[in-house]
Design a protein around this motif. Sequence first.
Motif, PDB file in Angstrom:
ATOM      1  N   LEU A  98       0.799  -1.229   0.000  1.00 16.78           N
ATOM      2  CA  LEU A  98       0.000   0.000   0.000  1.00 16.78           C
ATOM      3  C   LEU A  98       0.832   1.280   0.000  1.00 16.78           C
ATOM      4  O   LEU A  98       0.404   2.287  -0.573  1.00 16.78           O
ATOM      5  CB  LEU A  98      -0.953   0.001   1.202  1.00 16.78           C
ATOM      6  CG  LEU A  98      -1.983  -1.129   1.229  1.00 16.78           C
ATOM      7  CD1 LEU A  98      -2.842  -1.032   2.480  1.00 16.78           C
ATOM      8  CD2 LEU A  98      -2.843  -1.121  -0.023  1.00 16.78           C
ATOM      9  N   ASP A  99       1.994   1.272   0.641  1.00 11.11           N
ATOM     10  CA  ASP A  99       2.809   2.496   0.727  1.00 11.11           C
ATOM     11  C   ASP A  99       3.126   3.107  -0.633  1.00 11.11           C
ATOM     12  O   ASP A  99       2.969   4.317  -0.805  1.00 11.11           O
ATOM     13  CB  ASP A  99       4.104   2.238   1.499  1.00 11.11           C
ATOM     14  CG  ASP A  99       3.896   2.199   3.002  1.00 11.11           C
ATOM     15  OD1 ASP A  99       2.796   2.565   3.478  1.00 11.11           O
ATOM     16  OD2 ASP A  99       4.832   1.783   3.709  1.00 11.11           O
ATOM     17  N   PRO A 100       3.545   2.339  -1.639  1.00 12.27           N
ATOM     18  CA  PRO A 100       3.830   2.943  -2.941  1.00 12.27           C
ATOM     19  C   PRO A 100       2.603   3.583  -3.607  1.00 12.27           C
ATOM     20  O   PRO A 100       2.740   4.416  -4.491  1.00 12.27           O
ATOM     21  CB  PRO A 100       4.346   1.772  -3.788  1.00 12.27           C
ATOM     22  CG  PRO A 100       4.808   0.754  -2.817  1.00 12.27           C
ATOM     23  CD  PRO A 100       3.935   0.922  -1.615  1.00 12.27           C
ATOM     24  N   LEU A 101       1.414   3.175  -3.152  1.00 11.58           N
ATOM     25  CA  LEU A 101       0.177   3.722  -3.702  1.00 11.58           C
ATOM     26  C   LEU A 101      -0.275   4.962  -2.950  1.00 11.58           C
ATOM     27  O   LEU A 101      -1.279   5.594  -3.310  1.00 11.58           O
ATOM     28  CB  LEU A 101      -0.932   2.658  -3.659  1.00 11.58           C
ATOM     29  CG  LEU A 101      -0.628   1.342  -4.387  1.00 11.58           C
ATOM     30  CD1 LEU A 101      -1.743   0.338  -4.150  1.00 11.58           C
ATOM     31  CD2 LEU A 101      -0.415   1.589  -5.871  1.00 11.58           C
ATOM     32  N   GLY A 102       0.449   5.302  -1.884  1.00 12.64           N
ATOM     33  CA  GLY A 102       0.116   6.488  -1.104  1.00 12.64           C
ATOM     34  C   GLY A 102      -1.077   6.310  -0.183  1.00 12.64           C
ATOM     35  O   GLY A 102      -1.716   7.282   0.199  1.00 12.64           O
ATOM     36  N   VAL A 103      -1.383   5.063   0.167  1.00 10.22           N
ATOM     37  CA  VAL A 103      -2.495   4.785   1.076  1.00 10.22           C
ATOM     38  C   VAL A 103      -2.005   3.871   2.196  1.00 10.22           C
ATOM     39  O   VAL A 103      -0.947   3.257   2.092  1.00 10.22           O
ATOM     40  CB  VAL A 103      -3.701   4.125   0.353  1.00 10.22           C
ATOM     41  CG1 VAL A 103      -4.300   5.075  -0.667  1.00 10.22           C
ATOM     42  CG2 VAL A 103      -3.305   2.819  -0.296  1.00 10.22           C
ATOM     43  N   THR A 104      -2.775   3.813   3.261  1.00 15.98           N
ATOM     44  CA  THR A 104      -2.454   2.907   4.353  1.00 15.98           C
ATOM     45  C   THR A 104      -3.733   2.435   5.004  1.00 15.98           C
ATOM     46  O   THR A 104      -4.830   2.831   4.615  1.00 15.98           O
ATOM     47  CB  THR A 104      -1.502   3.570   5.378  1.00 15.98           C
ATOM     48  OG1 THR A 104      -0.970   2.562   6.234  1.00 15.98           O
ATOM     49  CG2 THR A 104      -2.207   4.647   6.190  1.00 15.98           C
ATOM     50  N   VAL A 105      -3.589   1.578   5.981  1.00 17.83           N
ATOM     51  CA  VAL A 105      -4.711   1.054   6.744  1.00 17.83           C
ATOM     52  C   VAL A 105      -4.376   1.172   8.228  1.00 17.83           C
ATOM     53  O   VAL A 105      -3.222   1.319   8.605  1.00 17.83           O
ATOM     54  CB  VAL A 105      -5.003  -0.431   6.392  1.00 17.83           C
ATOM     55  CG1 VAL A 105      -5.532  -0.559   4.982  1.00 17.83           C
ATOM     56  CG2 VAL A 105      -3.760  -1.288   6.570  1.00 17.83           C
ATOM     57  N   ALA A 106      -5.394   1.119   9.047  1.00 26.64           N
ATOM     58  CA  ALA A 106      -5.190   1.131  10.500  1.00 26.64           C
ATOM     59  C   ALA A 106      -4.849  -0.291  10.925  1.00 26.64           C
ATOM     60  O   ALA A 106      -5.688  -1.047  11.384  1.00 26.64           O
ATOM     61  CB  ALA A 106      -6.443   1.627  11.206  1.00 26.64           C
ATOM     62  N   GLY A 107      -3.585  -0.662  10.724  1.00 24.28           N
ATOM     63  CA  GLY A 107      -3.149  -2.030  10.970  1.00 24.28           C
ATOM     64  C   GLY A 107      -2.203  -2.148  12.134  1.00 24.28           C
ATOM     65  O   GLY A 107      -2.099  -1.251  12.970  1.00 24.28           O
ATOM     66  N   PHE A 110      -1.721   2.436  15.498  1.00 25.10           N
ATOM     67  CA  PHE A 110      -1.270   3.809  15.748  1.00 25.10           C
ATOM     68  C   PHE A 110      -2.403   4.819  15.514  1.00 25.10           C
ATOM     69  O   PHE A 110      -2.331   5.944  15.960  1.00 25.10           O
ATOM     70  CB  PHE A 110      -0.087   4.164  14.846  1.00 25.10           C
ATOM     71  CG  PHE A 110       1.197   3.502  15.265  1.00 25.10           C
ATOM     72  CD1 PHE A 110       1.737   3.707  16.528  1.00 25.10           C
ATOM     73  CD2 PHE A 110       1.889   2.685  14.380  1.00 25.10           C
ATOM     74  CE1 PHE A 110       2.918   3.115  16.917  1.00 25.10           C
ATOM     75  CE2 PHE A 110       3.082   2.095  14.754  1.00 25.10           C
ATOM     76  CZ  PHE A 110       3.595   2.301  16.026  1.00 25.10           C
ATOM     77  N   TYR A 111      -3.444   4.407  14.803  1.00 27.86           N
ATOM     78  CA  TYR A 111      -4.559   5.293  14.465  1.00 27.86           C
ATOM     79  C   TYR A 111      -5.775   5.077  15.364  1.00 27.86           C
ATOM     80  O   TYR A 111      -6.862   5.581  15.072  1.00 27.86           O
ATOM     81  CB  TYR A 111      -4.960   5.101  12.999  1.00 27.86           C
ATOM     82  CG  TYR A 111      -3.840   5.375  12.039  1.00 27.86           C
ATOM     83  CD1 TYR A 111      -3.478   6.680  11.730  1.00 27.86           C
ATOM     84  CD2 TYR A 111      -3.125   4.338  11.450  1.00 27.86           C
ATOM     85  CE1 TYR A 111      -2.435   6.948  10.863  1.00 27.86           C
ATOM     86  CE2 TYR A 111      -2.084   4.597  10.581  1.00 27.86           C
ATOM     87  CZ  TYR A 111      -1.745   5.897  10.293  1.00 27.86           C
ATOM     88  OH  TYR A 111      -0.717   6.147   9.440  1.00 27.86           O
ATOM     89  N   ALA A 112      -5.630   4.334  16.440  1.00 29.32           N
ATOM     90  CA  ALA A 112      -6.777   3.981  17.284  1.00 29.32           C
ATOM     91  C   ALA A 112      -7.508   5.206  17.828  1.00 29.32           C
ATOM     92  O   ALA A 112      -8.732   5.204  17.902  1.00 29.32           O
ATOM     93  CB  ALA A 112      -6.334   3.077  18.430  1.00 29.32           C
ATOM     94  N   SER A 113      -6.779   6.252  18.180  1.00 29.42           N
ATOM     95  CA  SER A 113      -7.458   7.427  18.734  1.00 29.42           C
ATOM     96  C   SER A 113      -8.299   8.162  17.686  1.00 29.42           C
ATOM     97  O   SER A 113      -9.261   8.834  18.027  1.00 29.42           O
ATOM     98  CB  SER A 113      -6.441   8.390  19.351  1.00 29.42           C
ATOM     99  OG  SER A 113      -5.567   8.887  18.357  1.00 29.42           O
ATOM    100  N   GLN A 114      -7.948   8.000  16.413  1.00 23.07           N
ATOM    101  CA  GLN A 114      -8.690   8.667  15.334  1.00 23.07           C
ATOM    102  C   GLN A 114      -9.686   7.741  14.642  1.00 23.07           C
ATOM    103  O   GLN A 114     -10.751   8.182  14.211  1.00 23.07           O
ATOM    104  CB  GLN A 114      -7.710   9.184  14.271  1.00 23.07           C
ATOM    105  CG  GLN A 114      -6.765  10.229  14.779  1.00 23.07           C
ATOM    106  CD  GLN A 114      -5.668  10.514  13.759  1.00 23.07           C
ATOM    107  OE1 GLN A 114      -5.370   9.696  12.894  1.00 23.07           O
ATOM    108  NE2 GLN A 114      -5.068  11.686  13.869  1.00 23.07           N
ATOM    109  N   GLN A 115      -9.324   6.457  14.516  1.00 19.84           N
ATOM    110  CA  GLN A 115     -10.116   5.525  13.708  1.00 19.84           C
ATOM    111  C   GLN A 115     -10.811   4.434  14.514  1.00 19.84           C
ATOM    112  O   GLN A 115     -11.574   3.663  13.953  1.00 19.84           O
ATOM    113  CB  GLN A 115      -9.201   4.839  12.669  1.00 19.84           C
ATOM    114  CG  GLN A 115      -8.468   5.786  11.758  1.00 19.84           C
ATOM    115  CD  GLN A 115      -9.415   6.506  10.826  1.00 19.84           C
ATOM    116  OE1 GLN A 115     -10.389   5.949  10.360  1.00 19.84           O
ATOM    117  NE2 GLN A 115      -9.127   7.770  10.557  1.00 19.84           N
ATOM    118  N   GLY A 116     -10.547   4.340  15.806  1.00 24.05           N
ATOM    119  CA  GLY A 116     -11.059   3.224  16.598  1.00 24.05           C
ATOM    120  C   GLY A 116     -10.159   2.010  16.413  1.00 24.05           C
ATOM    121  O   GLY A 116      -9.081   2.097  15.822  1.00 24.05           O
TER     122      GLY A 116
END
Length: 147
Positions: free
Chosen positions: A97-106, A125-131
Motif C-alpha cells: 500500500l505504501d507505494p500507492l500512497g495509502v495505508t490502513v489502521a493495521g 497507531f490510528y486507534a485514537s482517530q479511527q477506533g
Amino acid sequence: TSSYWSLSAHLSPSCILQPGSTEQVSQIMKLFVGDSSCKQVQFAIRSGGHTTWANSNNIDNGVTIDLGLLNQTTFDPSTAIAAIQPGSRWNQVYATLDPLGVTVAGGRAGSVGVAGFLMGGGNSFYASQQGFSCDNVKNFEVVLASG
C-alpha cells in the motif's frame, strides 16, 4: 513450526496443510466435518502465528491449517478499499500500500499476522482517530465449518 513467534506455540502437528485459495480452505473444512473418518481430527488454524499460548494457532498430534500462502493485498482506488488475505502480515500489507500512497489502521509491528490482529480487535497507531482496526473492516470472507 520454527517460525512461530512464541516458544509456547512451537508444537508438533502430525500434518500441516497450506491452502492456496478460499476454495481449498472450504474443501479442507468439508473433509473434516463431512468425512466420518476425519471427525475426530483435532486441528488448529494459523494466520501469522503471533499468539503466545499453546494450541492457539498450532497443535500437537493434529492438523495445523497454515494460511500463510493466502497473503496477497490488493487496493481498489475506485472504492478506496484494500483487500487483505488472512495469511498476510502487516509488513507485507504496508509494502503493497505504501507505494500507492495509502495505508490502513493495521498492526504496529510488521511481523504480526493480519487475521489474529483483527480478531483481537487491533490496537493500531490510528486507534485514537479511527477506533480499533476491526472497526475499519468493510467485510470479511468467512469459511464456515460446513465449508
